[in-house]
Design a protein around this motif. Structure first.
Motif, mmCIF file in Angstrom:
data_model
loop_
_atom_site.group_PDB
_atom_site.id
_atom_site.type_symbol
_atom_site.label_atom_id
_atom_site.label_comp_id
_atom_site.label_asym_id
_atom_site.label_seq_id
_atom_site.Cartn_x
_atom_site.Cartn_y
_atom_site.Cartn_z
ATOM 1 N N HIS A 33 16.940 31.854 43.919
ATOM 2 C CA HIS A 33 18.087 30.973 44.245
ATOM 3 C C HIS A 33 17.652 29.787 45.102
ATOM 4 O O HIS A 33 18.121 28.665 44.904
ATOM 5 N N ASP A 39 19.331 29.851 36.024
ATOM 6 C CA ASP A 39 20.559 30.574 35.709
ATOM 7 C C ASP A 39 20.249 32.053 36.011
ATOM 8 O O ASP A 39 19.530 32.713 35.260
ATOM 9 N N LEU A 40 20.774 32.528 37.119
ATOM 10 C CA LEU A 40 20.373 33.874 37.576
ATOM 11 C C LEU A 40 20.918 34.984 36.681
ATOM 12 O O LEU A 40 20.298 36.038 36.547
ATOM 13 N N GLU A 41 22.063 34.741 36.052
ATOM 14 C CA GLU A 41 22.566 35.744 35.097
ATOM 15 C C GLU A 41 21.582 35.869 33.934
ATOM 16 O O GLU A 41 21.277 36.973 33.476
ATOM 17 N N GLU A 64 23.507 41.270 36.929
ATOM 18 C CA GLU A 64 23.921 40.408 35.820
ATOM 19 C C GLU A 64 25.443 40.229 35.865
ATOM 20 O O GLU A 64 25.956 39.110 35.780
ATOM 21 N N PHE A 102 26.569 37.955 38.824
ATOM 22 C CA PHE A 102 26.384 36.509 38.602
ATOM 23 C C PHE A 102 27.378 35.994 37.560
ATOM 24 O O PHE A 102 27.899 34.888 37.664
ATOM 25 N N ARG A 103 27.647 36.840 36.539
ATOM 26 C CA ARG A 103 28.586 36.424 35.489
ATOM 27 C C ARG A 103 29.994 36.253 36.079
ATOM 28 O O ARG A 103 30.685 35.292 35.815
ATOM 29 N N ASN A 126 26.758 31.575 39.736
ATOM 30 C CA ASN A 126 25.322 31.568 40.030
ATOM 31 C C ASN A 126 25.048 31.639 41.537
ATOM 32 O O ASN A 126 24.009 32.132 41.959
ATOM 33 N N ASP A 127 25.986 31.127 42.362
ATOM 34 C CA ASP A 127 25.770 31.152 43.822
ATOM 35 C C ASP A 127 26.607 32.248 44.494
ATOM 36 O O ASP A 127 26.801 32.234 45.708
#
Ligand SMILES: NC(=O)C1=CN([C@@H]2O[C@H](COP(=O)(O)OP(=O)(O)OC[C@H]3O[C@@H](n4cnc5c(N)ncnc54)[C@H](O)[C@@H]3O)[C@@H](O)[C@H]2O)C=CC1
Ligand SMILES: O=C(CO)[C@H](O)[C@H](O)COP(=O)(O)O
Length: 298
Positions: A191, A198-200, A221, A224-225, A229-230
Motif C-alpha cells: 500500500h 490494486d490490492l484486491e 480479498e 479490499f473488495r 483499496n485503502d
C-alpha cells in the motif's frame, strides 16, 4: 439424538441449524427471548430457562453451551448444576480459558467436554473445526453431534484430557494473530510502496496457487473488495486480545519463544497509532467472526 443448546448468538445459532439439518432434535435457550424464538422458528423446541431446557431433555442430558467465555459460562453451569448427573454430558463450545475448563470439569457432576471451535460465523455452511478435551466416553457419545457441527468426521477430534480442547484453540488463536499480522505487514508495504497496486487483485492472484494462499487471504480479498483499496473508513484499532494474551502468558510459563504472536498482540495494544495493517486485521475479524469494525470518525 436430542441436544440442548444454550446461547443462540452468532455461533450457537449455527450449532442449532447444523444439528437440526443432520436430523437431530434441539431444545434451545438464550437469555434473549428473540434469539430463542428465532431458533424455534428454525425447528428447535424453545425453553424459557436453563432449568426448563434441562426438563425438556429426554433421558441423559446432552447440552452444548455457546455463551460468551467467562462469567456467562459459570452462571449457566450454576443453573444447570442442581439437575446434572454423572450420565449427562455438557460441552462448552466457546473460547473459554483452558484452566477455567479444567476447574469446571472438576466441579461438575456431569462429564464435561471443552471444545475449541474454529471457523466463525462465515464458516456456517462448511461446518467448524472442533478441538475437544475431556472424557473419551463422552466424546464418543457426542460424536453424531460433532459430525454435524464440524465439517464432518475429519473436522473434529479429541485432543486429550480436560482443558486440552481449549488449550489447542488458545494456541490456534495465537497463530491466527500472527498470520493476520504477517498479511497486514505485507499489504501495508504494498500500500505504501513503489507501485500503485490494486490490492484486491494482488490478494486474488496470491489466492490462486501461491504458497501463501489461505482463508485469511481470501478474507483480505473480500476486505479490499468491500471496503476499497485503502480500506475506506476502517479504523486503525483492533479489538479483542484475550486469547492471544493467554497464549503469550502460557508461552512465557513454558519458556517457549513466540515472538511473532507476541508482536501481533503488541500491535493490538499499540493500535492507538494509525496503521494500515491493523485496519486490515480489524476488517478481517469482521470477515471471519462478524465482529464489529470500529469506524473512523466522520
Ligand atoms: N464469533 C466467532 O468468530 C467465534 C466465537 N467463539 C466463541 O463462541 C462463544 C459465543 O460467541 P458468539 O456466538 O460469537 O457470541 P454472541 O455474542 O453472538 O452470542 C452469545 C449469545 O449468548 C447469549 N447469552 C449470554 N449469556 C447467556 C446466559 N447466561 N444464558 C443464555 N444465553 C446467554 C447472548 O444473549 C447471545 O445470544 C464465545 O465464547 C466466543 O468467544 C468461538 C469461535 C469463533
Ligand atoms: O476464536 C475466534 C476466531 O478463531 C474468535 O473470532 C475470537 O473472538 C478471535 O479472538 P480475538 O477476539 O482476540 O480476535
Amino acid at each position: 439424538m436430542q441436544l440442548g443448546v444454550i446461547g443462540l448468538g452468532r455461533m450457537g445459532r449455527i450449532v442449532v441449524d447444523r444439528v437440526l439439518d443432520a436430523g437431530h432434535d434441539v431444545v434451545a435457550f438464550d437469555l434473549s427471548a428473540e434469539a430463542t424464538a428465532a431458533a424455534a422458528e428454525a425447528g428447535a423446541e424453545a425453553a424459557d430457562s436453563v432449568a426448563d431446557l434441562y426438563e425438556r431433555l429426554d433421558g441423559d442430558a446432552r447440552i452444548w453451551l455457546m455463551v460468551p467465555a467467562g462469567d456467562a459460562v459459570d452462571a449457566t453451569l450454576d443453573d444447570l448444576e442442581p439437575h446434572l448427573t454423572s450420565d449427562d454430558v455438557v460441552v462448552d463450545g466457546g473460547n473459554s480459558y483452558f484452566e477455567d475448563s479444567v476447574r469446571r470439569a472438576e466441579a461438575t457432576d456431569a462429564a464435561y467436554l471443552d471444545c475449541g471451535t474454529s471457523g466463525g460465523p462465515a464458516g456456517a455452511e462448511l461446518g467448524f473445526s472442533l478441538m475437544v478435551g475431556g472424557p473419551e466416553w463422552a466424546y464418543e457419545e457426542l460424536t453424531p453431534v460433532f459430525d454435524a457441527v464440524a465439517t464432518g468426521p475429519a473436522g473434529h477430534d479429541r485432543m486429550g484430557a480436560a482443558g486440552s480442547g481449549h488449550y489447542v484453540k488458545m494456541v490456534h488463536n495465537g497463530v491466527e494473530y500472527a498470520l493476520m499480522q504477517a498479511y497486514g505487514e505485507g499489504f501495508e508495504l504494498l500500500h505504501r510502496g513503489r507501485y500503485d497496486l490494486d490490492l484486491e487483485a494482488v490478494a486474488r492472484t496470491w489466492n490462486n496457487g501461491a504458497v501463501i494462499r489461505s482463508w485469511l487471504l481470501e478474507l483480505c480479498e473480500e476486505a479490499f473488495r468491500e471496503e476499497g483499496n485503502d480500506l475506506g473508513d476502517v479504523a486503525d484499532r483492533i479489538e479483542g486480545g484475550s486469547t492471544g494474551t493467554w497464549t503469550v502468558q502460557e508461552a512465557l510459563e513454558q519458556e517457549v519463544p513466540v515472538p511473532l504472536i507476541y508482536q501481533a498482540l503488541s500491535e493490538r495494544f499499540d493500535s492507538r497509532e494509525e496503521r494500515f495493517g491493523r485496519r486490515l486485521a480489524s476488517r478481517l475479524r469482521y470477515g471471519f467472526g462478524r465482529h464489529d469494525v470500529p469506524r473512523r470518525e466522520e
